[in-house]
Design an enzyme around this catalytic site. Structure first.
Site, PDB file in Angstrom:
ATOM      1  N   LYS A  79       0.874  -1.181   0.000  1.00 57.83           N
ATOM      2  CA  LYS A  79       0.000   0.000   0.000  1.00 57.83           C
ATOM      3  C   LYS A  79       0.909   1.229   0.000  1.00 57.83           C
ATOM      4  O   LYS A  79       1.436   1.645   1.024  1.00 57.83           O
ATOM      5  CB  LYS A  79      -0.917   0.039   1.229  1.00 57.83           C
ATOM      6  CG  LYS A  79      -2.036   1.059   1.010  1.00 57.83           C
ATOM      7  CD  LYS A  79      -2.492   1.793   2.232  1.00 57.83           C
ATOM      8  CE  LYS A  79      -1.647   2.891   2.732  1.00 57.83           C
ATOM      9  NZ  LYS A  79      -1.569   4.112   1.894  1.00 57.83           N
ATOM     10  N   GLU A 111      10.770  16.334  14.378  1.00 59.28           N
ATOM     11  CA  GLU A 111      11.072  16.212  12.947  1.00 59.28           C
ATOM     12  C   GLU A 111      10.215  17.217  12.167  1.00 59.28           C
ATOM     13  O   GLU A 111       8.988  17.121  12.148  1.00 59.28           O
ATOM     14  CB  GLU A 111      10.749  14.787  12.479  1.00 59.28           C
ATOM     15  CG  GLU A 111      11.214  14.526  11.069  1.00 59.28           C
ATOM     16  CD  GLU A 111      10.794  13.143  10.566  1.00 59.28           C
ATOM     17  OE1 GLU A 111       9.622  12.782  10.713  1.00 59.28           O
ATOM     18  OE2 GLU A 111      11.664  12.440  10.018  1.00 59.28           O
ATOM     19  N   CYS A 129      14.133  11.289   5.608  1.00 60.85           N
ATOM     20  CA  CYS A 129      14.168  10.807   6.994  1.00 60.85           C
ATOM     21  C   CYS A 129      15.551  10.980   7.604  1.00 60.85           C
ATOM     22  O   CYS A 129      15.684  11.210   8.799  1.00 60.85           O
ATOM     23  CB  CYS A 129      13.738   9.351   7.037  1.00 60.85           C
ATOM     24  SG  CYS A 129      14.677   8.308   5.914  1.00 60.85           S
ATOM     25  N   GLU A 145      10.591   1.600   9.836  1.00 56.35           N
ATOM     26  CA  GLU A 145      11.570   2.637   9.482  1.00 56.35           C
ATOM     27  C   GLU A 145      10.879   3.967   9.717  1.00 56.35           C
ATOM     28  O   GLU A 145       9.958   4.333   8.981  1.00 56.35           O
ATOM     29  CB  GLU A 145      11.975   2.502   7.998  1.00 56.35           C
ATOM     30  CG  GLU A 145      12.704   1.219   7.658  1.00 56.35           C
ATOM     31  CD  GLU A 145      14.118   1.169   8.210  1.00 56.35           C
ATOM     32  OE1 GLU A 145      14.651   2.210   8.624  1.00 56.35           O
ATOM     33  OE2 GLU A 145      14.681   0.063   8.248  1.00 56.35           O
TER      34      GLU A 145
HETATM   35  P1  NAD Z   1       2.786   8.523   7.597  1.00 51.80           P
HETATM   36  O1  NAD Z   1       3.137   7.804   8.848  1.00 51.80           O
HETATM   37  O2  NAD Z   1       1.728   9.562   7.676  1.00 51.80           O
HETATM   38  O3  NAD Z   1       2.280   7.494   6.475  1.00 51.80           O
HETATM   39  C1  NAD Z   1       3.076   6.420   6.020  1.00 51.80           C
HETATM   40  C2  NAD Z   1       2.174   5.362   5.393  1.00 51.80           C
HETATM   41  O4  NAD Z   1       1.306   4.838   6.397  1.00 51.80           O
HETATM   42  C3  NAD Z   1       1.249   5.886   4.282  1.00 51.80           C
HETATM   43  O5  NAD Z   1       1.110   4.904   3.284  1.00 51.80           O
HETATM   44  C4  NAD Z   1      -0.057   6.090   5.003  1.00 51.80           C
HETATM   45  O6  NAD Z   1      -1.175   6.032   4.146  1.00 51.80           O
HETATM   46  C5  NAD Z   1      -0.051   4.933   5.995  1.00 51.80           C
HETATM   47  N1  NAD Z   1      -0.857   5.111   7.203  1.00 51.80           N
HETATM   48  C6  NAD Z   1      -1.236   6.272   7.787  1.00 51.80           C
HETATM   49  N2  NAD Z   1      -1.977   6.010   8.888  1.00 51.80           N
HETATM   50  C7  NAD Z   1      -2.037   4.657   9.006  1.00 51.80           C
HETATM   51  C8  NAD Z   1      -2.643   3.778   9.941  1.00 51.80           C
HETATM   52  N3  NAD Z   1      -3.343   4.234  10.979  1.00 51.80           N
HETATM   53  N4  NAD Z   1      -2.485   2.445   9.759  1.00 51.80           N
HETATM   54  C9  NAD Z   1      -1.786   1.964   8.723  1.00 51.80           C
HETATM   55  N5  NAD Z   1      -1.197   2.758   7.801  1.00 51.80           N
HETATM   56  C10 NAD Z   1      -1.315   4.076   7.938  1.00 51.80           C
HETATM   57  O7  NAD Z   1       4.147   9.081   7.036  1.00 51.80           O
HETATM   58  P2  NAD Z   1       4.370  10.018   5.772  1.00 51.80           P
HETATM   59  O8  NAD Z   1       3.917  11.398   6.112  1.00 51.80           O
HETATM   60  O9  NAD Z   1       3.839   9.363   4.560  1.00 51.80           O
HETATM   61  O10 NAD Z   1       5.980   9.978   5.644  1.00 51.80           O
HETATM   62  C11 NAD Z   1       6.834  10.804   6.344  1.00 51.80           C
HETATM   63  C12 NAD Z   1       7.464  10.068   7.498  1.00 51.80           C
HETATM   64  O11 NAD Z   1       8.138   8.906   7.034  1.00 51.80           O
HETATM   65  C13 NAD Z   1       8.540  10.893   8.195  1.00 51.80           C
HETATM   66  O12 NAD Z   1       8.404  10.780   9.584  1.00 51.80           O
HETATM   67  C14 NAD Z   1       9.850  10.241   7.742  1.00 51.80           C
HETATM   68  O13 NAD Z   1      10.931  10.403   8.626  1.00 51.80           O
HETATM   69  C15 NAD Z   1       9.434   8.820   7.625  1.00 51.80           C
HETATM   70  N6  NAD Z   1      10.365   8.087   6.758  1.00 51.80           N
HETATM   71  C16 NAD Z   1      11.250   7.226   7.324  1.00 51.80           C
HETATM   72  C17 NAD Z   1      12.167   6.545   6.528  1.00 51.80           C
HETATM   73  C18 NAD Z   1      13.160   5.577   7.116  1.00 51.80           C
HETATM   74  O14 NAD Z   1      13.712   4.790   6.348  1.00 51.80           O
HETATM   75  N7  NAD Z   1      13.406   5.586   8.417  1.00 51.80           N
HETATM   76  C19 NAD Z   1      12.169   6.755   5.150  1.00 51.80           C
HETATM   77  C20 NAD Z   1      11.259   7.635   4.604  1.00 51.80           C
HETATM   78  C21 NAD Z   1      10.339   8.296   5.422  1.00 51.80           C
END
Ligand code: NAD
Length: 476
Positions: free
Chosen positions: A171, A380, A281, A246
């Site tokens: 997803k 962040e 990230c 992650e």
């Molecule tokens: P997010 O947590 O809002 O969403 C990530 C994914 O989870 C999306 O596909 C979203 O639709 C889904 N999601 C949201 N709520 C959910 C729930 N309740 N249950 C299941 N899935 C759900 O994050 P974002 O805004 O898309 O991405 C930014 C974040 O990702 C930042 O905090 C960044 O640091 C992190 N990130 C980490 C890495 C790493 O490798 N450590 C890499 C890239 C991004």
């Protein structure tokens, strides 16, 4: 190539969602929708899980060499889509074209190649003194990914999971879902058996939760915010699923005294915190400099800042495109205002207007006079905002570096032996020293609130396996 992004990829076929909901994909450089994907339903999620579950035993039984051969074919197919991948990342993410090509596209091909190569050398069976220990696939894996590296985060999960004999339901983020569709097509046209890889599109709060709660899902591999990661893990653990997370970061860059030239360090700093509009990230968002060097550091930063041209991602002169969405624009803007309220001093950039002008553009901001206890240094921001923090001794630098909830990435610039000593003392999954290059084969992941588990190389492949020990004296 024209592509129908409105379908989901389930059981080897492109199919309509069972619902009629749509999610618009917005170009952040124009603030206008230019595509849409289906707002997936519970039925879509269940169909995808059913297909993955049915396909898993047979896929696990396919010899690794055959899985590798199919993955090589998939990569060949994907390479032919390079121009489309680049143009989609320019549009859905607002990435400048040079960055889209180098990082969102070519680097991902290199990652896939690396997984393929390492998978062939992995020892998946070992003979112990009185047992045979084998690594088996975990089973059905739900892969949930964020919007900031749309293809990259997908590659880090789907490729190793499938190579190791698992089946997958992906997803992708609903904000940047388009390149994942091209990846699915590359899998389809490579001839992977139906059900090995599936993709549903939709909202995380609904579809993500539906996948995490499905009893047939054995593992959840999630990349995203720490907040959602925690919530989702609680749900996954109710069903005793394996989790791999992650998450976010607030990474320090420690400059030590004693180097002749700090300009290479400014280059590295800017590439990390300003490219991809700071939506990375691992971004080095806190620069730690000795008190005595503060003025010199700020001068070097101010000198280099004009080269980071903000503008239209289609313009070759642009280094920093818009932020990815209105939500991200509002968030970063409010943190810039917060920084000023907390007493930080703006050395470059500006508070963006409340109403974005033409696109979600934010000029790189550099804050000095930052205390590590301020919220702008602890949380962040996920935008082009750099905090410069001073320290009095190396011990204090290490203390400050470690004093956030996160532990994803760090970097140290200084005389080699001292710099390696500091690198060892920093609590983070990755630490760069001087011009040390990124190693695609090394494990990548976080300490503390930055995550659980690893991606990349052998560690990333083995993440999708589980041990089995067979005890039958002398039977091997
Ligand atoms: P997010 O947590 O809002 O969403 C990530 C994914 O989870 C999306 O596909 C979203 O639709 C889904 N999601 C949201 N709520 C959910 C729930 N309740 N249950 C299941 N899935 C759900 O994050 P974002 O805004 O898309 O991405 C930014 C974040 O990702 C930042 O905090 C960044 O640091 C992190 N990130 C980490 C890495 C790493 O490798 N450590 C890499 C890239 C991004």
């Amino acid at each position: 190539m024209t592509w129908d992004f409105h379908k989901q990829f389930i059981n080897g076929q492109w199919v309509q969602s069972t619902g009629s909901g749509r999610i618009n994909v917005v170009n952040p450089a124009t603030m206008q929708p230019f595509e849409w994907v289906s707002d997936g339903t519970l039925e879509d999620a269940n169909r995808a899980v059913k297909a993955a579950s049915a396909a898993q035993p047979a896929w696990a039984a396919v010899p690794l060499a055959e899985r590798v051969a199919l993955m090589k074919r998939m990569l060949e197919n994907l390479r032919t889509m390079a121009d489309e991948l680049v143009s989609l990342e320019v549009k859905e993410l607002g990435s400048p074209e040079f960055f889209a090509r180098a990082t969102h596209c070519n680097y991902q091909f290199a990652r896939i190649e690396s997984y393929i190569e390492i998978a062939q050398r992995l020892e998946l069976e070992s003979e112990y003194a009185e047992s045979l220990v084998i690594r088996e696939p975990v089973g059905v894996v739900a892969c949930i990914t964020p919007w900031n590296y749309p293809l990259g985060q997908v590659v880090q999960k789907v490729i190793p999971a499938i190579l190791m004999g698992n089946t997958v339901i992906l997803k992708p983020s609903q904000h940047t879902p388009l390149t994942a569709c091209l990846l699915m097509e590359a899998f389809r046209s490579a001839g992977f058996p139906a059900g090995v890889v599936n993709m549903t599109s939709g909202r995380g709060s609904f579809l993500g939760e539906a996948l995490v709660s499905n009893p047939k899902v054995d593992m959840v591999s999630f990349t995203g915010s720490t907040q959602v990661g925690i919530k989702l893990s609680q749900k996954a653990l109710e069903g005793m699923k394996r989790i791999s997370l992650e998450l976010g970061g607030k990474s320090p860059y420690v400059w030590l005294p004693g180097m002749n030239d700090y300009r290479p360090a400014v280059e590295k700093l800017f590439a990390s915190i300003f490219l991809n509009s700071g939506q990375t990230c691992t971004a080095l968002s806190r620069l730690l400099v000795p008190e005595s060097m503060e003025k010199e550091a700020l001068n070097l930063i101010k000198e280099a800042l004009p080269a980071y041209v903000v503008g239209d991602p289609m313009d070759p002169a642009t280094k920093v495109g818009p932020l990815a969405s209105r939500a991200q624009y509002d968030k970063v803007r409010s943190y810039i205002e917060l920084g000023l309220t907390e007493g930080a001093v703006m050395q470059g950039g500006e508070v963006p207007p409340q109403e974005p002008q033409g696109g979600y553009y934010v000029k790189p901001v550099v804050f000095s006079e930052v205390k590590n206890s301020m919220r702008i240094a602890q949380e962040e921001i996920f935008g082009p905002v750099l905090c410069v923090i001073t320290y009095k001794s190396i011990e204090e630098a290490i203390e400050i570096a470690n004093d956030t909830p996160y532990g994803l990435n760090a970097s140290v610039y200084g005389p080699k032996e001292k710099a390696v000593g500091v690198a060892r003392a920093i609590k983070a999954g990755n630490v760069y020293v001087n011009d040390g290059p990124r190693d695609i084969t090394a494990p990548f992941g976080g300490y503390k609130a930055s995550g659980i588990g690893r991606e990349g190389g052998a560690a990333g492949l083995l993440e999708f396996t589980q041990y089995k020990a067979i005890f039958e004296h002398g039977a091997y």
